[in-house]
Structure formats: C-alpha cells, structure tokens
Design a protein around this motif. Structure first.
Motif, PDB file in Angstrom:
ATOM      1  N   LEU A  50     -33.917-125.253   0.180  1.00 14.31           N
ATOM      2  CA  LEU A  50     -32.925-124.357   0.496  1.00 14.31           C
ATOM      3  C   LEU A  50     -31.369-125.238   0.048  1.00 14.31           C
ATOM      4  CD1 LEU A  50     -33.809-122.840   4.167  1.00 14.31           C
ATOM      5  CD2 LEU A  50     -33.351-121.914   1.810  1.00 14.31           C
ATOM      6  N   GLU A  51     -31.487-126.673  -0.010  1.00 13.13           N
ATOM      7  CA  GLU A  51     -30.328-127.235  -0.170  1.00 13.13           C
ATOM      8  C   GLU A  51     -30.209-127.250  -1.727  1.00 13.13           C
ATOM      9  OE1 GLU A  51     -30.712-131.017   1.546  1.00 13.13           O
ATOM     10  OE2 GLU A  51     -29.830-130.359   3.665  1.00 13.13           O
ATOM     11  N   GLU A  53     -31.771-124.829  -3.641  1.00 17.24           N
ATOM     12  CA  GLU A  53     -30.921-123.743  -4.307  1.00 17.24           C
ATOM     13  C   GLU A  53     -29.637-123.359  -3.698  1.00 17.24           C
ATOM     14  OE1 GLU A  53     -32.462-118.715  -3.112  1.00 17.24           O
ATOM     15  OE2 GLU A  53     -33.347-120.735  -2.161  1.00 17.24           O
ATOM     16  N   LYS A  54     -28.950-123.795  -2.746  1.00 16.55           N
ATOM     17  CA  LYS A  54     -27.648-123.733  -2.619  1.00 16.55           C
ATOM     18  C   LYS A  54     -26.756-124.263  -3.446  1.00 16.55           C
ATOM     19  CE  LYS A  54     -24.218-125.096   1.001  1.00 16.55           C
ATOM     20  NZ  LYS A  54     -23.794-125.813   2.275  1.00 16.55           N
ATOM     21  N   LEU A  57     -26.788-122.188  -6.564  1.00 17.21           N
ATOM     22  CA  LEU A  57     -25.971-120.996  -6.363  1.00 17.21           C
ATOM     23  C   LEU A  57     -24.610-121.306  -6.560  1.00 17.21           C
ATOM     24  CD1 LEU A  57     -27.825-119.309  -3.481  1.00 17.21           C
ATOM     25  CD2 LEU A  57     -27.766-118.432  -5.933  1.00 17.21           C
ATOM     26  N   GLN A  58     -24.094-122.411  -6.035  1.00 11.97           N
ATOM     27  CA  GLN A  58     -22.722-122.744  -5.756  1.00 11.97           C
ATOM     28  C   GLN A  58     -22.507-123.146  -7.149  1.00 11.97           C
ATOM     29  OE1 GLN A  58     -22.881-126.203  -3.134  1.00 11.97           O
ATOM     30  NE2 GLN A  58     -22.168-125.011  -1.478  1.00 11.97           N
ATOM     31  N   ASN A  61     -22.190-119.929  -9.218  1.00  7.53           N
ATOM     32  CA  ASN A  61     -20.897-119.127  -8.696  1.00  7.53           C
ATOM     33  C   ASN A  61     -19.604-119.785  -9.161  1.00  7.53           C
ATOM     34  OD1 ASN A  61     -19.594-117.149  -6.880  1.00  7.53           O
ATOM     35  ND2 ASN A  61     -18.871-118.913  -5.325  1.00  7.53           N
TER      36      ASN A  61
END
Length: 305
Positions: A50-51, A53-54, A57-58, A61
């Motif tokens: 998750l980290e 993927e985060k 995504l950041q 973005n």
C-alpha cells in the motif's frame, strides 16, 4: 481447572495428568503465536504494498497536475488567439458585406455561394436569386442589370415566373418560411417533381391527345403520404383536394382538373386528374411564338431569400 493439591498430596498420576495438560496448552499457544506471526508478516507485506502504491499514486498525481497546468496555460493561449481571430474575421466579414451591398446597389450580380443574404444590409432589404446563361446562380437587386454582364443574360425575370414555379425552386427551409399552408408546400413540391428529374418521387404520368402530363387523385394521395409521413389516409384524401386547388391557383390555372371514367375489377369509377395541357403557356418551358430561336427549356429565377 481445579486448584492444585497441597504439597505432599500429589500422586504420580495426577502430576502426569497436569504435565500433559500444560503441554497441550503450550502447543495451542505456540500455534496461536505462529498464526499471529504469519498474520503480522502478511499485514506488513500488505502495508508495504500500500505504501508503494501510495507513492506511485502521489507521483502520478503530481505528473497529472503538471499536465493540467500545461493544458490550462495552452487553453488560455488558444482562447486568446481564437478571440482575436474571431474579432478579425467579424470585422472582415462586415467589410465584405458592406462592399457587397455597395456593389449590389450599383447593379452587380454576385454568386450566391459568396453572399450571406441573411446578414447583408441593402436598400429595400430584398435580394432576388437568378440563374444566368452560365448555369450559375446569382443574387441581385430585383430587376437590376449587371453593368459588367458577368455570366451572360438572365433568361427569365422574377415576374415572368408563375407563383408555383417560384415556390418550387426554393429549398425546403425557404419554402417552409414562405408558405405556411401544407397544401401550398405540397403543390410546390408536386410541381418540382414534374419539372426537376433529380427529385425522384414523381407521381406525374405522360399524357396524350392534348394532355402533356397528368397525375391521378389516387396516386396523389399516396404521394402525399410519402411526402408527409404519419398522415392518415382520411386526412390525405382531404389534402388531395386542397393540393389540387392550390396548384390551380398558384399556376394561374395553367393546369386543369379533368374527370375520367375507368374500370377496375369489372367496376366503373370516376376519378379526378390534375392535367397539364400541351398548349399551356409555362414560362421557361413553352417557346415564345415571337421568338422562335428561344430554347424550350430555360433557367430562371429561383426565388427570393
């Protein structure tokens, strides 16, 4: 579990039972610890995923924000260019329309594809559309002659055409704006179907013995239903009579109505026909007796915008 016996009261069997019970508890605890450790490792792996993927995504973005800023800047630039181009084209269009209006008022004939007749401001606010010897259509002020004689002569003036001819040469939009009544529009389309081979749906038939062409009332009814989809048979019958009346009036009675007795399935019946006599004088179709060299089929005025 019962309380432990007092010191000196424990026998070997009881002690063995207690040890076995403790060993069983120990196995359960070890299994539970192993399960929790496995769950913990799995949770750690999921958390790391998750980290990651985060972080992805950041990063995505941020990249999209940069692209959005670039697009907004480009859109602002293009909007400014579009506004400037629109203002220039609007000014140029006004200049062209002013020049065209001046030329038309001097008597010029201008090709229809170059003139926006809805916008041009001329004296009288009325243009006439004509066809000349070069087969091109032009706009002019009514009855004005071109001093430069571009495109040759005008074969027919607006006033020479029958009202039904003027209407039949209009496009559908112009016809609807000119003629509010359905029978009037149907009469114009009916005449156009007879005069223009490109129309296709032509209910007229060739005649003989003084009749150039005719259309039966029964055929006219079916033709009307094709022209006006959704029209009931009862209303179509009424439109037949009204369309015939409109054709008589708009042609200045160059056409006529005749009744003819016919037989079908052994029975006799009388049916009306809208008839164009061979001796009817139709502008652009009938040669002028005083001008034997005139072509029997001549282009003319299409109508007024």
């Amino acid at each position: 579990m019962s309380s432990l016996p007092k010191y000196g009261e424990v026998d070997i069997d009881t002690l063995a039972e207690m040890i076995e019970h403790l060993q069983e508890q120990n196995r359960h605890l070890i299994e539970r610890v192993d399960t929790l450790e496995a769950d913990l490792e799995q949770t750690k792996d999921q958390l790391e995923g998750l980290e990651t993927e985060k972080a992805d995504l950041q990063e995505t973005n941020e990249r999209l924000r940069d692209r959005l800023n670039d697009c907004e800047q480009e859109t602002t630039r293009l909007d400014a260019l579009t506004d400037a181009a629109r203002k220039r084209s609007g000014v140029n269009k006004q200049r062209i329309e002013e020049l065209q209006a001046r030329e038309l008022e001097k008597g010029a004939h201008l090709l229809t594809e170059t003139v926006d007749h809805h916008e041009i401001d001329i004296d009288g606010d009325h243009l006439e559309r004509i066809t000349k010897d070069d087969s091109h259509t032009y706009y002019r002020l009514p009855e004005s002659d071109d001093p430069l004689d571009h495109g040759g002569n005008v074969a027919l003036a607006h006033g020479d055409l029958l009202p039904i001819q003027q209407l039949s040469r209009m496009d559908e939009e112009m016809l609807r704006s000119t003629a509010n009544a359905v029978p009037t529009r149907l009469a114009a389309r009916l005449w156009k179907a007879r005069a223009d081979s490109n129309v296709g749906d032509n209910p007229w038939e060739s005649g003989c013995k003084g009749t150039k062409e005719y259309v039966k009332a029964s055929d006219l009814k079916h033709w009307i239903r094709r022209q006006e989809p959704g029209t009931s048979e009862t209303y179509a019958k009424k439109l037949v009579s009204r369309t015939i009346d409109a054709a008589l009036d708009l042609s200045n009675h160059r056409v006529a109505v005749r009744k003819r007795t016919e037989r079908k399935n052994g029975l006799e019946y009388t049916e009306r026909r809208l008839v164009l006599p061979t001796d009817a004088e139709i502008p652009g179709e009938t040669p002028n007796a005083s001008e034997p060299d005139q072509s029997p089929e001549t282009a003319g005025v299409h109508g007024s915008p």
